[in-house]
Every structure is written in C-alpha cells, then in structure tokens.
Design an enzyme around this catalytic site. Structure first.
Site, PDB file in Angstrom:
ATOM      1  N   GLU A  73       4.037   1.048  64.821  1.00 31.54           N
ATOM      2  CA  GLU A  73       3.600   1.956  63.747  1.00 31.54           C
ATOM      3  C   GLU A  73       3.525   1.217  62.410  1.00 31.54           C
ATOM      4  OE1 GLU A  73       6.499   5.094  64.208  1.00 31.54           O
ATOM      5  OE2 GLU A  73       5.156   6.235  65.494  1.00 31.54           O
ATOM      6  N   GLU A  81       3.035   7.999  72.274  1.00 34.21           N
ATOM      7  CA  GLU A  81       4.231   8.803  72.007  1.00 34.21           C
ATOM      8  C   GLU A  81       3.814  10.266  71.932  1.00 34.21           C
ATOM      9  OE1 GLU A  81       6.544   7.648  68.643  1.00 34.21           O
ATOM     10  OE2 GLU A  81       6.888   5.594  69.347  1.00 34.21           O
TER      11      GLU A  81
END
Length: 755
Positions: free
Chosen positions: A312, A390
C-alpha cells in the site's frame, strides 16, 4: 511457551524437492484399480497432504488443477473447480462449448506448428479428440502424463488475451485467505491451515514481519514460532499455494508496520524511501530472507506463486519511485526473473503505489463500489485478471473503541459478485490470531489509536481458530464456483473453564530495578527516547529529583504532546497519576526538594499505518514542573521479559513489605489445570491495565477498564499438563482490585457492537 533465543545466522532451508518428490500441490498418483471411470479406480493426491479424509476425488487432477472436464455437463466451466461458474466461450473460460470441443481440437491438431507439448496439454488434446482407451491404456497414459508434467517447467503468469492467470499453462483463479504465522503459536499452524483448506481455499496470503526476525541489526531468529520455512511446509502439506508479502513494510496493524524499531536509532532516517541508510538495512535483511524463500518459489518446486513488493505504498507520503524500482530490482536479483511480483493499493493509491513490471492489485471491502474500483485497477492492468488482495471480512479493534462486527450477508454478496466476475480474491483476514507480547501496532487518524491484543478481526475463523457462522456462509458461496474438499469440517477445539485463582502481591516494580535493569542506569541532562537508549519495546523508567519544595499544587506537564504513550508518575514511590498521549493534561503535585520523581513510560505500540510511521517513544519533549524544565535524569531500560523466565526465582527471594502497593506492581500465582491443557480465556475482573505472562510467555496487554477486550486468549500449547504447576504473573500498572483474583473462561468476552 517460551520463545527460543535468537540465532546469529539462520541455516538455509533444504530445497522443497529434497523433502519429498512431488510436483505441484495435489499431484496425482494412480492406484492399481485400472480405468478412470467412476468406481474403476481412484486418484490419490500425494506429496504431504492428508490421504482419504478431506480429499477431492470426482475430478482427476494434475498439478492440483483440473484436466478432465465432465462431458455433457451444464454447458459451463463448473466441471473445473478453478474456473467454475464462467460461461463457456467467454474470454475467461478455458473450455469451449461442448458441441465444438472435438472439432476445434481436431482443427488445431491438423494445422498447428510443431511445438513442445506439456503432459497437461497432451491430455486435453487426446481427451478432446475422443479417443477410446482400454483401462490399462488409460493407466499408462496417466503415468505418461504424470512423467511429462514432472518434466515440464512450472509457472504462474498472466494471460492478457483472456484476462486470467495461468498455472503451468492452465487457467487458474485463486480464492485465498490471510493468516499471520506471527500471530499463531507454531503448534497450531497445521490446524488453522487445514481448516482454511476445508473451507474451500486454494491459497493463503502471508506477511513476513521484518522486526519479528531481526530483533537487532545482524541478529536473526527463524526458530520456533518464527520458523517461516516450517510454516511454508505446513501450507504445502495442506496443498495450499502461498502469496508472500515480505514488505519490507507490511502494515498489518503490527508494531511499526513490521519495520525494526532499531532503524530509529538513526533519528534522521527517512523510512520507506531511497534514503541510503534505509536501503542499506533493507538490502542486508533481504539478502538473508530471500535465499530462504527462493527454494519455495513455485517454479522451483515450492508453493509460493507470487511475491508482493512493499505494501500500500500509494498511501504513504513519500511517493518515491526510485525506492520502488530499487526493491523491484532487488527482488528479481535475489529471486530470479521468473518470479511473479505484484503491488497492492487502495483505490486512491495507484498513482504512487504502482510500478511498471509489477502487477497492480487493489484492496477494498464489501461496502465499497466493486465496479468502480476494479475499473481503476484495469486502467493500470488492461486485460489482466481482476485481483482484490484484501477483501475485508471484518475489522480490527482499538483500545477504547467498540468491538467490530461486520454484516455477514453483505460480505457474502460481495464475495459472490467478485467470483461471478472471475476475480481472484484474498480474504483479509481469514484467521486473525493474537498480538502476543508487545507486537500490536497502532493507527494514526488525527489521534493515536493503539490496537488491542486480540486480532480476532471478526474473521471466519475466530481468534481461537474455531469456525464461525460467517465461515459457513463463505464456504457456501465458494461451493458455487468450485468443489469443496470431501470430508467433515473440523469441530471447534475444546475449551476449559476454571477458577478463580488468587494472585499475591510480589512487589512494586521499583523494588526490582536492580533485576530489571542490571546494568548501570544511563545519565542524561534531558530525557532520551526509547530508541536513543536501544529500548525497542515495553517500558523505560525515568528518574530525577524535585529541584525545590512544592508547598502548593504545582503542574507537571510535557510540551507539544511529548508523552509517547503513557507515563505513570510516582513521587517517593507513591503514585501521582498518569500523563497520556493526545491528552493536554497536567498532574498537580506537592513535595520536598530532593524527593525522588519516577516516571515509567509505556510504549503502547508504534504506528503501523499513517502519514508517517517514524513513531519515537518515551519522553520526546522535556518534562516541566511549573515553569521549570526538569534535568539530570537517570534512565533505566527495563527487561521485564527476562525476569519472567521460568528459571528466575526473583519473586521468591525478595524480602519486601507486601502489605500494599501504590503504582505499578507485580502479582503472581501458580495453578494446576483441571484436565488436559485445552484453550481458555483469561478474565481479569476489576483489574485495570497491564501485561500478562504465563509460564514465561508474554501473553500481551490487558486494559479491562478501557476495553473493548475483556479477556485474553490463552492457547493450550502454552499450558503445562495436569500435575505440573503453571505460573502466571501480572504487571498491574494502575490499580489492582480488592480481591486479586482471575478466572479462566471457555469463551471470549468483548463489548460487542455492530460495525
């Protein structure tokens, strides 16, 4: 269960092939039953998994993937568990319409150029031509296919013409779940992984926390609960592929996002950038880790199909492409050019989190707009497979917040919608586990938010590894798209309930300074941070003397929110109160000049997600009394875990006045189990805040008064069998109850609320 001592250098693992001869997970061995028809013989999956119970049988497989499609089925790909539910003839379907299958294969065979044909391709072509074979011939063919498959190169790659992944050249879609080996005791890894496979998953996603394995520069620990190779073996034994996320930053609500705290001993370092000091530490770490991982890559015979670069990164302030290019080059140099590398970002992170040559994936939850977010991903990966790395099954808990509970129906609908699109999905988390010790991290969202010890996450498998109603719903969704393993789903593990157990006061923390800090205290004119004195976790005691008489209540305070994270203040051993991060408060004190002022600083976990994760701990600003800056400090870095060693008898040898306690104090007891050492949950009614050790193992933080977590998970492997005394020790930081008792429950206690 006590952690083994760190070792200076990890031994390289044996190549997976040296453990057993095997190909991909689920490779076939054919018994002597003859043919392939129902009832004529059976396919046995070998290579480390269980035989019999829990095995798929109806569809013979090579390399773990379907190569024989049910003839005359419903016209879809549902006969293949890895592409089921995709319409025939669609770009994502590898099986043509049944009526055109033989004709297409005949044409291809007649017009194709000479080429290398894998065993799998040969089987498909022969099957599509409709050859009739005697049972013995079929058996010989299968042995030939097995031999060819063993000899063929293994691969995991993208087919952009069809927008799918290929595994060994065969269309493949993963349905995966996240599990963190660092949050589960190693004796329980196999149990959790088996339940994940029986839920219908074909892969697991795993973080590697750098700080878990390199506690000090150049000192590495891959033993016991930190044995990464043993975890990879356990996953292989369940025929689970692995999606590896080695960072170096992982987030995961883990202390400092997995980065070692010792990096901050250089106060000028800029984390997660091309800062030369940071890159030097990263390079050193990966030159140890990657050679251990390399034999376990799929194309080398292992089960790791892909490796994530960073994590991320688009959500971080730096946006340093030089850093990302350095990591990509390092990974390829150490793992080889065949490795499939990818990135993961939220919907707004693509511009800084992606890099050409790394496959871009996205993460989002059931309440997000799936269509819009997947469209964003496809801007960066045109014609590539859809991937949600995710898909959130729940959420974490913060101290002082509510226990998160997510709606199961919304979760299931989102999962089904993604699978109908042919997307690859990883569910985060599938099993959350526990933040044992000091490993829980914190978020920074305008204020500091420390994460609870429990990482239950409202996941399909509970913190104790038990199936939840949410799991059954998810399993039902998965069954619409691929076959589930045969056999009953494992039952919840047995739990035990007993107590109360009465603890006795062992002494105030200040009475044990000579043991907790055996070296001479550090002298400093002004307070130093944890990092400056090489105290990574836990507690640091600051001591000075009052410079003057205080006849009137005088404020004790810290400038610029300079307490990281909680300060327990004592004057001549008597508690004066608490200073806390993000609270602009002061303590008012009276006292005599020369009185001893002790300030115990607690590190509640470094920030794991936020604009900047350089989260220094301790007194990062001077302590002020009235308008006088306090100076001339003694600093005591406390090694409390060493005191909890089961061989340490310090609590029994100290001769102390134990009538009462004011301020942080130790309480201890021994107890025996009423039966086998099953899982249980420690309940501390009336206790305030502190840390717990059982048989020397740091169970984690409790904060009963603030919640939401009211009990601590105690895995059965930590406990000693009936007839052997177990030792429990509490460091209560604030106030113990009048009756210093604890209980062990057969279920957890949370303050629940609907998220």
């Amino acid at each position: 269960m006590q952690q083994p001592s760190p070792t200076r250098r990890a031994q390289p693992p044996r190549t997976p092939g040296s453990e057993r001869k095997r190909g991909a997970p689920g490779r076939l061995a054919i018994d002597q039953g003859g043919g392939m028809g129902e009832g004529q013989g059976r396919a046995q999956e070998v290579g480390g998994g269980r035989t019999g119970e829990g095995r798929r049988r109806p569809v013979p497989q090579l390399g773990g993937f379907c190569f024989l499609h049910s003839p005359g089925g419903g016209g879809g790909c549902s006969s293949c568990p890895h592409s089921a539910g995709i319409p025939p003839g669609s770009p994502r379907c590898h099986e043509p319409n049944p009526g055109t299958r033989a004709a297409a294969a005949t044409t291809a065979a007649a017009t194709a150029e000479p080429r290398h044909v894998t065993g799998l391709e040969a089987g498909l072509e022969l099957g599509s031509l409709g050859f009739a074979m005697a049972p013995g011939s079929q058996l010989c063919l299968l042995f030939l296919l097995q031999f060819l498959q063993e000899a063929a190169p293994r691969s995991f790659e993208v087919d952009r013409q069809r927008g799918i992944f290929l595994l060994d050249g065969v269309p493949f879609r993963y349905v995966s779940g996240s599990i963190h080996y660092s949050r589960v005791p190693s004796p329980l890894w196999s149990d959790r992984l088996h339940k994940m496979r029986m839920s219908g998953l074909n892969a697991v996603q795993v973080y590697v926390p750098w700080n878990y394995h390199e506690p000090q520069p150049g000192v590495y620990n891959f033993q016991g609960n930190r044995d990464l190779v043993a975890f990879l073996k356990a996953a292989a034994n369940e025929d689970l592929l692995v999606i590896l996320r080695p960072g170096p930053y992982i987030c995961a609500e883990w202390e400092m996002g997995g980065l070692p705290a010792w990096l901050l001993q250089n106060p000028e370092i800029v984390l997660r950038t091309s800062d030369p000091d940071f890159l030097a530490a990263v390079d050193s770490w990966f030159h140890v880790l990657m050679p251990m991982v390399q034999p376990w890559l799929y194309h080398n015979g292992g089960n790791i199909i892909s490796v994530q670069v960073e994590n991320e990164y688009g959500s971080y302030f730096a946006c340093d492409f030089r850093y990302m290019r350095h990591l990509a080059g390092l990974f390829r140099a150490l793992l080889g050019d065949q490795i499939f590398l990818f990135t993961t970002d939220g919907p707004r992170g693509f511009s800084c989190g992606t890099l050409q040559g790394l496959y871009s994936t996205v993460d989002f939850g059931p309440d997000d707009n799936m269509t819009e977010i997947f469209a964003m991903q496809q801007k960066y990966e045109p014609n590539g497979p859809l991937v949600n790395s995710e898909y959130y099954t729940g959420w974490l808990d913060y101290w002082g917040g509510n226990h998160s509970k997510w709606d199961t129906k919304t979760l299931a609908n989102g999962l089904q919608n993604m699978l109908e699109l042919g997307a690859n999905v990883n569910m985060y988390m599938f099993h959350g586990g526990t933040n044992f010790g000091y490993w829980s991290g914190a978020d920074f969202k305008k204020i500091y938010q420390p994460v609870t010890t429990s990482y239950d996450y409202d996941a399909p498998l509970s913190e104790a590894g038990d199936p939840t109603p949410k799991l059954l719903v998810i399993q039902s969704v998965i069954s619409k798209f691929q076959e589930l393993p045969l056999g009953p789903f494992p039952l919840p593990s047995p739990k035990m309930k007993f107590g109360p157990v009465t603890l006795k006061l062992a002494g105030d923390l200040l009475n044990f300074l000579n043991v907790l800090c055996p070296d001479e205290p550090i002298q400093s004119h002004l307070p130093l941070t944890f990092e400056a004195v090489k105290q990574d976790y836990g507690f640091l005691l600051y001591r000075t003397q009052l410079p003057q008489n205080l006849t009137k209540p005088t404020p004790l305070w810290v400038k610029n929110n300079g307490v990281r994270d909680r300060a327990y203040v004592m004057l001549d051993g008597v508690s004066q109160g608490i200073l806390e991060r993000d609270k602009d408060e002061a303590l008012f004190m009276t006292g005599q000049a020369g009185s001893t002022l002790d300030v115990l600083l607690e590190n509640m976990g470094r920030i794991s997600f936020g604009y900047n994760i350089s989260d220094f701990k301790g007194l990062i600003q001077p302590l002020v009394l009235g308008d006088v800056v306090l100076t001339d400090w003694l600093l005591f870095p406390l090694n409390i875990d060493a005191l909890m060693d089961s061989k340490n008898r310090v609590f029994e040898t100290q001769e102390l006045n134990l009538k009462s306690s004011s301020g942080p104090a130790f309480y201890s007891a021994t107890f025996q189990l009423p039966g086998p050492p099953w899982d249980t949950f420690l309940y501390l009614p009336g206790w305030t805040k502190g840390q717990v050790w059982i048989n020397g193992f740091n169970l984690g933080r409790y904060w009963t008064r603030r919640g939401p977590q009211q009990s601590l998970y105690v895995p059965g492997p930590l406990l000693l069998p009936t007839g052997t005394p177990n030792i429990i020790t509490l460091l209560e930081l604030e106030h113990a109850p009048p009756r210093t008792q604890i209980q062990f429950l057969d279920r957890p206690l949370f303050n629940a609320t609907l998220h």
